[in-house]
Scaffold this motif. Structure first.
Motif, PDB file in Angstrom:
ATOM      1  N   ALA A  38       0.822  -1.213   0.000  1.00  0.00           N
ATOM      2  CA  ALA A  38       0.000   0.000   0.000  1.00  0.00           C
ATOM      3  C   ALA A  38       0.856   1.264   0.000  1.00  0.00           C
ATOM      4  O   ALA A  38       0.486   2.280  -0.592  1.00  0.00           O
ATOM      5  CB  ALA A  38      -0.921  -0.020   1.214  1.00  0.00           C
ATOM      6  N   VAL A  39       1.998   1.206   0.651  1.00  0.00           N
ATOM      7  CA  VAL A  39       2.827   2.415   0.815  1.00  0.00           C
ATOM      8  C   VAL A  39       3.863   2.562  -0.304  1.00  0.00           C
ATOM      9  O   VAL A  39       4.161   3.676  -0.746  1.00  0.00           O
ATOM     10  CB  VAL A  39       3.535   2.375   2.203  1.00  0.00           C
ATOM     11  N   ALA A  40       4.365   1.455  -0.772  1.00  0.00           N
ATOM     12  CA  ALA A  40       5.478   1.494  -1.739  1.00  0.00           C
ATOM     13  C   ALA A  40       5.238   2.414  -2.939  1.00  0.00           C
ATOM     14  O   ALA A  40       6.118   3.227  -3.283  1.00  0.00           O
ATOM     15  CB  ALA A  40       5.799   0.079  -2.194  1.00  0.00           C
ATOM     16  N   PRO A  41       4.061   2.365  -3.570  1.00  0.00           N
ATOM     17  CA  PRO A  41       3.867   3.254  -4.740  1.00  0.00           C
ATOM     18  C   PRO A  41       4.033   4.726  -4.406  1.00  0.00           C
ATOM     19  O   PRO A  41       4.574   5.499  -5.199  1.00  0.00           O
ATOM     20  CB  PRO A  41       2.427   2.953  -5.170  1.00  0.00           C
ATOM     21  N   TRP A  42       3.550   5.102  -3.182  1.00  0.00           N
ATOM     22  CA  TRP A  42       3.669   6.503  -2.788  1.00  0.00           C
ATOM     23  C   TRP A  42       5.122   6.913  -2.627  1.00  0.00           C
ATOM     24  O   TRP A  42       5.481   8.047  -2.918  1.00  0.00           O
ATOM     25  CB  TRP A  42       2.893   6.756  -1.484  1.00  0.00           C
ATOM     26  N   ILE A  43       5.915   5.960  -2.147  1.00  0.00           N
ATOM     27  CA  ILE A  43       7.343   6.278  -1.968  1.00  0.00           C
ATOM     28  C   ILE A  43       7.980   6.536  -3.335  1.00  0.00           C
ATOM     29  O   ILE A  43       8.763   7.468  -3.504  1.00  0.00           O
ATOM     30  CB  ILE A  43       8.074   5.121  -1.247  1.00  0.00           C
ATOM     31  N   PHE A  44       7.583   5.738  -4.307  1.00  0.00           N
ATOM     32  CA  PHE A  44       8.176   5.908  -5.638  1.00  0.00           C
ATOM     33  C   PHE A  44       7.761   7.223  -6.304  1.00  0.00           C
ATOM     34  O   PHE A  44       8.539   7.843  -7.014  1.00  0.00           O
ATOM     35  CB  PHE A  44       7.802   4.719  -6.531  1.00  0.00           C
ATOM     36  N   ILE A  45       6.498   7.602  -6.055  1.00  0.00           N
ATOM     37  CA  ILE A  45       6.053   8.820  -6.759  1.00  0.00           C
ATOM     38  C   ILE A  45       6.284  10.103  -5.948  1.00  0.00           C
ATOM     39  O   ILE A  45       6.065  11.202  -6.441  1.00  0.00           O
ATOM     40  CB  ILE A  45       4.567   8.751  -7.206  1.00  0.00           C
ATOM     41  N   THR A  46       6.740   9.945  -4.686  1.00  0.00           N
ATOM     42  CA  THR A  46       6.969  11.145  -3.868  1.00  0.00           C
ATOM     43  C   THR A  46       7.940  12.141  -4.513  1.00  0.00           C
ATOM     44  O   THR A  46       7.637  13.345  -4.550  1.00  0.00           O
ATOM     45  CB  THR A  46       7.467  10.747  -2.459  1.00  0.00           C
ATOM     46  N   PRO A  47       9.080  11.710  -5.042  1.00  0.00           N
ATOM     47  CA  PRO A  47       9.976  12.702  -5.674  1.00  0.00           C
ATOM     48  C   PRO A  47       9.280  13.476  -6.789  1.00  0.00           C
ATOM     49  O   PRO A  47       9.431  14.691  -6.910  1.00  0.00           O
ATOM     50  CB  PRO A  47      11.117  11.841  -6.242  1.00  0.00           C
ATOM     51  N   MET A  48       8.479  12.764  -7.570  1.00  0.00           N
ATOM     52  CA  MET A  48       7.764  13.426  -8.680  1.00  0.00           C
ATOM     53  C   MET A  48       6.727  14.415  -8.151  1.00  0.00           C
ATOM     54  O   MET A  48       6.559  15.517  -8.681  1.00  0.00           O
ATOM     55  CB  MET A  48       7.098  12.329  -9.519  1.00  0.00           C
ATOM     56  N   LEU A  49       6.036  13.958  -7.054  1.00  0.00           N
ATOM     57  CA  LEU A  49       5.031  14.854  -6.466  1.00  0.00           C
ATOM     58  C   LEU A  49       5.685  16.095  -5.891  1.00  0.00           C
ATOM     59  O   LEU A  49       5.184  17.217  -6.063  1.00  0.00           O
ATOM     60  CB  LEU A  49       4.266  14.111  -5.353  1.00  0.00           C
ATOM     61  N   LEU A  50       6.809  15.902  -5.229  1.00  0.00           N
ATOM     62  CA  LEU A  50       7.535  17.044  -4.662  1.00  0.00           C
ATOM     63  C   LEU A  50       8.003  17.979  -5.779  1.00  0.00           C
ATOM     64  O   LEU A  50       7.861  19.193  -5.691  1.00  0.00           O
ATOM     65  CB  LEU A  50       8.756  16.561  -3.863  1.00  0.00           C
ATOM     66  N   PHE A  51       8.549  17.378  -6.841  1.00  0.00           N
ATOM     67  CA  PHE A  51       9.011  18.168  -7.987  1.00  0.00           C
ATOM     68  C   PHE A  51       7.845  18.977  -8.570  1.00  0.00           C
ATOM     69  O   PHE A  51       7.965  20.181  -8.824  1.00  0.00           O
ATOM     70  CB  PHE A  51       9.592  17.222  -9.048  1.00  0.00           C
ATOM     71  N   GLY A  52       6.719  18.295  -8.737  1.00  0.00           N
ATOM     72  CA  GLY A  52       5.534  18.963  -9.286  1.00  0.00           C
ATOM     73  C   GLY A  52       5.054  20.083  -8.380  1.00  0.00           C
ATOM     74  O   GLY A  52       4.688  21.169  -8.846  1.00  0.00           O
TER      75      GLY A  52
END
Lengths: 311, 424
Positions: A38-52
């Motif tokens: 449940a958490v792993a996908p969020w960890i992967f997309i966090t850098p992109m979300l932060l960048f965005g």
């Protein structure tokens, strides 16, 4: 008489059960929780979300705030509310002229450029040496826009340009391609179409490659000619590509101004005939230091692009 | 006792190490002054040599040079201000000064420095560095507008003297203009150009020649609708309407030998010299701006040295600027003057101007306009860039025949006055 009282071992077992019931389930370690699905996908997309968030959302919000202020970037912004929007939409004589110039530029560039790219891509798909042709048409895309502008300035010069010399040879007049306010924007559109042609052709070529040849074979067996094959098979099956090319070209056309900047020495002339809204906004921000009003222009342009894209 | 001996040795070592560390940090305490100009490395040659001399004489000062293209210069200042990396000294165009000063970007010189500037610079150039009565910097390069004419073309058409009035200019220009088979003007009697200055500076110069400043004294209203202004713009439109000039024919054509006259600034000298070579003096003539009688008049604009208000080295920066603008030792020119002389430009510094080689027929009329006070400084109005662009837009409407001079100048007056009223 039977003795019904629990034995000592039964009492101990019961007590142990109660302890187990009272006890909370064991806590999972942080590492275990982080590695859960449940958490792993969020960890992967966090850098992109932060960048965005840092490079898209925050600047957007900040630009909106700035659009409600008067700010020259040197001193503190002064709150003016929606006055910039009111001025642009009701008072500014230039904004609406640049808006219609922008619409004309975007619409004319797709109106001429997209069908032309489709037809040429279709023709070259069936020709020999298609890779060479595609490369030739792709060349303007990789040529610096300043070089493109200078080349076309020489070609379109009223007195000494190749085009007017050729027209003169045929006994025709010499239009002011870049000096006549009624012609200048159309000239810019034609140059832009020339620049974009290779790119659009490449997209259409990819779309054409995905159309199964069996459709054409079946149509020819039924007696269809080339024209019918093109309009009845190619055009409908290319619709997703066409839609993509139309939308991306229209959006880039709405925000484009580099060519106008270079072709007209930064003036957007003659008579502001080549001043599109993006160029107007650029000059407003960096020459006039009206960051607030320029941000309001950016938001109005953004609203127009958003509406058109949604439609 | 051994332990004590070790402690002493340690203390001595520590002191030695500390001394070694302190020495470079003292050397690093020097003041760095960053100088930003639109001149490139080659043009800056004489000044860079002076920087070396200054740092040799003042070992506690280090000078760094930053170059930004003229078109990007204002943006560079803005970006560096936002990023907290502003240069200490700028060389800015005078019309940028009102907004920079209003935003608190510029440091006001001391009274002593102001007195020195007023004593050593001409009235017009001091005016160009002054905003609402406050002097903000040291004037440097001056650009003065005059009428350029091609002596050979005028002679071919039967005219041995430049026009003194606009009616004469129109007559001569019409006689020189030729068209090709397609009806395009091949040789123009008179030319404007595509830039804002090509129309607006010409208009300002003609206004001063007519004896009317383009703006009111407090720079809060315009004189665009005065009869003189209307007449100037109407006459411009006449040249287009009568086929004496067109958008096709631009100021570059003067150097190209396909235009006979234009109103332009002295910085064109270097290019024209390189184009005409030995024929330069025999070809290019300079005359006062044509008017209808009265004293001659024209416009000048200036660049100025200014110091950033956030600089950590304001005092040192002003001291450096004063040194750069005074002749050192036996030199006849100041460092700035030497650089401008090499560029073929004119200096606002009276001593430099007197020492420059200005006796040639091209330069003389420009210098005369500065020294006589005929050249008035470009008005340092609020939002000059925006207002000038607005004005150019309406002048172009007259050129195109879309508006009469009265309509165009009334509209320009309304728009520009609205912007001028925004200033505090």
């Amino acid at each position: 008489m039977t003795d019904t009282s629990p034995t000592a071992s039964e009492q101990m077992l019961s007590a142990a059960r109660e302890d187990l019931i009272d006890q909370e389930p064991p806590r999972r370690s942080l590492a275990a929780r982080l590695s859960s699905k449940a958490v792993a996908p969020w960890i992967f997309i966090t850098p992109m979300l932060l960048f965005g968030a840092v490079f898209f959302i925050l600047p957007l919000l900040y630009a909106f705030f700035i659009s409600l202020t008067r700010w020259n970037s040197l001193s503190a912004p002064k709150w003016v509310g929606f006055k910039h929007y009111e001025y642009l939409l009701t008072t500014d004589p230039v904004f609406w002229q640049t808006f219609w110039n922008t619409m004309y530029f975007a619409a004319a560039s797709i109106g001429i450029g997209v069908p032309l790219a489709m037809v040429l891509a279709y023709a070259f798909t069936r020709s020999k040496g298609r890779t060479v042709w595609r490369s030739i048409y792709w060349l303007p895309m990789i040529t610096n826009v300043v070089a493109v502008a200078y080349i076309w300035k020489f070609v379109l010069d009223d007195r000494y340009g190749l085009l007017n010399r050729a027209l003169g040879f045929l006994g025709l007049g010499a239009p002011g391609w870049l000096t006549d306010p009624n012609l200048a924007l159309t000239s810019v559109v034609l140059i832009f179409v020339w620049m974009q042609l290779g790119h659009n052709m490449l997209l259409f070529s990819a779309g054409l490659a995905s159309i199964d040849e069996s459709y054409y074979e079946a149509a020819r067996l039924d007696g269809a000619n080339e024209r019918q094959c093109f309009f009845r098979i190619t055009v409908p099956l290319l619709m997703p590509t066409t839609l993509f090319v139309l939308i991306t070209n229209f959006i880039s056309g709405l925000s484009y101004f580099t060519l106008m900047l270079v072709l007209t020495d930064g003036n957007g002339g003659p008579l502001r005939s080549t001043t599109v809204t993006a160029l107007y906004m650029y000059k407003m921000a960096f020459e006039d230091l009206r960051m607030g009003r320029a941000s309001a222009v950016a938001y109005l342009l953004f609203a127009v692009i958003l509406v058109i894209t949604l439609i | 006792m051994k332990p004590v001996r070790i402690t002493r040795v340690s203390v001595v070592s520590a002191l030695t190490a500390a001394t070694a560390l302190v020495a470079p940090s003292v050397a690093a305490a020097e003041t760095t002054i960053t100088v930003a100009t639109h001149y490139n490395q080659e043009q800056m040659g004489p000044l860079l040599a002076c920087f070396d001399q200054y740092t040799a004489e003042n070992p506690d000062i280090k000078i760094e040079f930053q170059q930004a293209a003229y078109g990007d210069f204002l943006q560079t200042i803005l970006t560096s201000r936002v990023g907290g990396t502003s240069p200490d000294i700028y060389n800015i165009y005078s019309v940028w000064a009102p907004q920079l000063a209003d935003a608190g970007t510029l440091d006001e010189p001391s009274d002593e420095m102001k007195d020195w500037i007023r004593a050593n610079y001409g009235e017009g150039s001091v005016g160009a560095a002054t905003i609402n009565g406050t002097l903000w910097g040291i004037p440097t390069e001056l650009s003065v507008y005059q009428l350029f004419y091609n002596k050979k073309m005028l002679a071919e058409a039967g005219y041995d003297a430049p026009p003194a009035t606009w009616a004469e200019l129109k007559e001569i220009a019409a006689a020189i203009t030729t068209k090709n088979d397609q009806g395009v003007i091949e040789r123009a009697g008179y030319v404007y150009g595509p830039s804002v200055a090509n129309a607006v500076h010409v208009y300002y110069s003609q206004m001063y020649a007519a004896g009317v400043p383009p703006y009111s004294e407090d720079f809060r209203s315009t004189n665009f609708t005065t009869p003189e202004s209307i007449e100037i713009v109407r006459r411009m439109g006449e040249l287009f309407a009568e086929g004496i000039t067109s958008n096709t024919n631009i100021t570059d054509d003067f150097a190209g030998g396909s235009a006979a006259m234009m109103i332009a600034a002295n910085w064109n000298k270097a290019e024209l010299q390189s184009v005409y070579g030995d024929e330069f003096e025999a070809t290019v003539g300079i005359a006062p701006i044509p008017n209808d009688g009265g004293d001659p008049g024209t416009m000048l604009y200036s660049f100025l040295w200014a110091v950033d208000s956030t600089s950590d080295a304001k005092e040192e920066s002003w001291a450096l600027l004063k040194w750069l603008n005074e002749a050192q030792g036996d030199a006849s020119l100041s460092c700035t003057g030497e650089m401008l002389n090499d560029l073929g430009a004119l200096s606002g510094n009276l001593a430099d101007l007197a020492s420059m080689d200005t006796d040639d027929s091209f330069t003389k009329p420009f210098v005369a306009a500065i020294e006589s006070g005929a050249a008035k400084s470009q008005p340092n109005i609020w939002a000059a860039s925006e207002n000038d662009r607005t004005l150019r837009g309406y002048i172009e409407q007259v050129w195109a025949g879309n508006m009469t001079a009265e309509e165009a100048m009334a509209a320009a007056d309304a728009e520009v006055t609205a912007v001028l009223s925004e200033q505090d």
